[in-house]
Design a protein around this motif. Sequence first.
Motif, short mmCIF file in Angstrom:
data_model
loop_
_atom_site.label_atom_id
_atom_site.label_comp_id
_atom_site.label_asym_id
_atom_site.label_seq_id
_atom_site.Cartn_x
_atom_site.Cartn_y
_atom_site.Cartn_z
N SER A 129 0.80 -1.15 0.12
CA SER A 129 -0.05 0.12 -0.08
C SER A 129 0.85 1.25 -0.05
O SER A 129 1.87 1.22 0.75
N LYS A 130 0.47 2.25 -0.67
CA LYS A 130 1.07 3.47 -0.71
C LYS A 130 0.41 4.43 0.74
O LYS A 130 0.99 5.55 0.71
N ASP A 131 -0.50 4.04 1.20
CA ASP A 131 -1.07 4.56 2.17
C ASP A 131 -0.40 4.40 3.76
O ASP A 131 -0.40 3.17 4.03
N ALA A 132 0.41 5.38 4.31
CA ALA A 132 1.01 4.99 5.33
C ALA A 132 0.46 4.48 6.54
O ALA A 132 0.58 3.67 7.33
N ARG A 135 -0.54 1.07 6.32
CA ARG A 135 0.59 -0.11 6.75
C ARG A 135 0.91 0.04 8.07
O ARG A 135 1.21 -1.11 8.65
N GLU A 146 4.40 -3.42 2.88
CA GLU A 146 5.60 -2.75 1.92
C GLU A 146 4.72 -1.46 1.23
O GLU A 146 3.71 -1.55 0.84
N ASP A 147 5.70 -0.53 1.01
CA ASP A 147 5.32 0.23 -0.02
C ASP A 147 5.52 0.07 -1.24
O ASP A 147 6.38 -0.98 -1.43
#
Length: 444
Positions: A129-132, A135, A146-147
Amino acid sequence: MLRKIYVLDTNVLLQEPHAIFAFQKNEVVLPAVVLEEVDSKKRNMDEIGRNARHFSKLIDQLRAKGKLHEGVPLDSGGSLRVELNHRSFQHFKESFAEMTNDNRIIAVALNLSIEEKEKSNGAKVILVSKDALVRVKADAFGLEVEDFLSDRVVEFDEGYDGFVEVFVDNEIIKKFYKEGGINRGDLTIQATLYPHQFVILKDALGSSSSALGKIEPNGYDIRPFVSDLDQVWGIRSRNVQQRMVFELLLRQDIPLVTMIGKAGTGKTLLSLAAGLMQTEDLHIYNKLLVARPVVPLGKDIGYLPGEKDEKLRPWMQPIYDNLEYLFNTKKPGELDQILAGMGSIQVEALTYIRGRSIPEQYIIIDEAQNLTKHEVKTILTRVGEKSKIVLMGDPQQIDHPYLDEYTNGLTYVVEKFKNQAVHGHVKLVKGERSGLAQLAADLL
């Protein structure tokens, strides 16, 4: 090799529609809610909508290979599966009672991970995911997260600066001035040098002797600057990087210039000064076109009253502020009268650039760090014959929800073009707006 299962979040696909092919010979799992979220975005008339439509067509083509809920093979050697089960909230409800879409995606990954751990040769499950915050929440349940990094063009702090400092024997500096340049063989550094990269020669013994040169397009010869101007339209370069910028901006044989720098380093002011001189005084270009992306931080542009120009004015005000300084205007409305009388300066939003062909113009694209790779490609393919385009911005100030310092369009252009003879780049490191502005940029 132990098989892995990658569960993808929606934002990965909205950033890079081809992300499903980036996981080699492993299994890619798309929770059903991801397809719903992509479907909700496909009517958007922006980059996110374009990516949603592109991914929709892509996954529709994969249906020809079999049933998606059972899994279909990918050309990368892996497989893709749309996950309809594993949606139970049993392991989730005590911590997160609300069944948001993010929590549904995490639940699928969590339930898959628990199921795989019960097998003797179960696969490792990884949520991408690109959402912190997704994660962080997933990590709290012991999931591996993982990003998505495959779309990065540079790693941390490895970006191209456009210049290099080299400590040499004083005789090399004397040779540079006496013979009008040196070549790559006179330097002892192992670093790769690129066309139009600047070289700051300093005396290795610590004396004040120094020289400033630029790599020729052949990547071998180092020559003094062609332009001896350090003042353009009343704007004087205040540091060595600004002097480098003027050299690139005033060279007609370098049609693509990129600049990176914090607020107050002079990117916009220097570009406008060089553009005005070459358009109004030297008549090298027919028009000066200044544009910046409209990335709203609050209400979108459609909620502002008035005609197009009135709507654009708040977004373009930083450009007008610099023009007021260059034209030394004092009265309200004086700048508008000047621009109307000249007719060769156009301030525009990037929304209106698609489909245009722009020949013999000096084009400035401000805030380019808010552009995606696709948008940058769209802009650069609009550039016509005898035009020059300047892309600038600060990759650390990004307002786009799916871009970061390493995946934005400006960084992408810098890295992809650094070895091309048509391109020059400078990273501005010193703020010149004021002492306070420089301190704020460094501390805040």
